[in-house]
Design a protein around this motif. Structure first.
Motif, PDB file in Angstrom:
ATOM      1  N   ALA A 191      -7.137  -1.586  -1.925  1.00 41.11           N
ATOM      2  CA  ALA A 191      -7.412  -2.393  -3.113  1.00 41.11           C
ATOM      3  C   ALA A 191      -8.467  -3.425  -2.741  1.00 41.11           C
ATOM      4  O   ALA A 191      -8.553  -3.863  -1.592  1.00 41.11           O
ATOM      5  N   PHE A 245       0.715  -2.214  -5.550  1.00 39.56           N
ATOM      6  CA  PHE A 245      -0.162  -3.368  -5.415  1.00 39.56           C
ATOM      7  C   PHE A 245       0.369  -4.546  -6.210  1.00 39.56           C
ATOM      8  O   PHE A 245       0.928  -4.371  -7.283  1.00 39.56           O
ATOM      9  N   GLY A 296      -2.769   3.566  -1.589  1.00 36.09           N
ATOM     10  CA  GLY A 296      -3.424   2.493  -0.859  1.00 36.09           C
ATOM     11  C   GLY A 296      -3.523   2.743   0.628  1.00 36.09           C
ATOM     12  O   GLY A 296      -3.986   1.894   1.364  1.00 36.09           O
ATOM     13  N   THR A 316      -1.584  -4.736  -0.728  1.00 39.83           N
ATOM     14  CA  THR A 316      -1.095  -3.363  -0.760  1.00 39.83           C
ATOM     15  C   THR A 316       0.225  -3.328  -0.002  1.00 39.83           C
ATOM     16  O   THR A 316       0.292  -3.770   1.139  1.00 39.83           O
ATOM     17  N   GLU A 366      -0.271   5.516  -7.044  1.00 40.88           N
ATOM     18  CA  GLU A 366      -1.246   4.732  -6.318  1.00 40.88           C
ATOM     19  C   GLU A 366      -1.318   5.253  -4.889  1.00 40.88           C
ATOM     20  O   GLU A 366      -0.328   5.724  -4.342  1.00 40.88           O
ATOM     21  N   TYR A 398      -7.685  -1.131  -7.771  1.00 35.87           N
ATOM     22  CA  TYR A 398      -6.829  -0.384  -6.853  1.00 35.87           C
ATOM     23  C   TYR A 398      -6.966   1.118  -7.110  1.00 35.87           C
ATOM     24  O   TYR A 398      -7.224   1.550  -8.228  1.00 35.87           O
TER      25      TYR A 398
END
Length: 126
Positions: free
Chosen positions: A102, A74, A97, A51, A95, A111
């Motif tokens: 993930a 990722f 993270g 990440t 995304e 993820y």
């Protein structure tokens, strides 16, 4: 009148090209200077999912790109360092993270996104 329309169209095209080039430059620089926030190896030890937190910089253009981009991305690497997959240039989802990480599950790199979980099945990692 036609000349004025053509001049306006050319000026708008040049401005759009400059904005796009600026966005691309900031996006590439942010990814190049990104730091690893978390990583997890698969059970076999053949692949790692990392990440990354991009560093967009300061200033109005950087803040605009940050607002239109994701807070993390990722990448999956093979143990030999080969990049297998990346969400770095996925523009249609965000995304996250930071709040979730993930991980590996059922031979898939999974993820978190704003619409649930996504992932890859990678034969190189089995």
């Amino acid at each position: 009148m036609q000349l004025l329309k053509k001049t306006g169209l050319i000026a708008a095209s040049i401005l759009l090209a400059i904005l796009l080039a600026g966005w691309l430059f900031i996006k590439v620089s942010a990814a190049r200077n990104a730091t690893v926030y978390a990583q997890q190896w698969n059970e076999q030890g053949s692949c790692v999912i990392k990440t990354y937190v991009p560093h967009y910089g300061n200033g109005v253009p950087h803040n605009m790109v940050r607002a239109l981009s994701t807070s993390t991305f990722f990448r999956v690497y093979h143990k030999d360092g080969t990049l297998l997959e990346s969400t770095e240039w996925v523009l249609d989802m965000h995304e996250d993270g930071i709040l979730d990480h993930a991980r590996w599950g059922q031979n898939r790199a999974i993820y978190p996104t704003d619409m649930g979980y996504e992932g890859w099945t990678l034969p190189e990692c089995a």
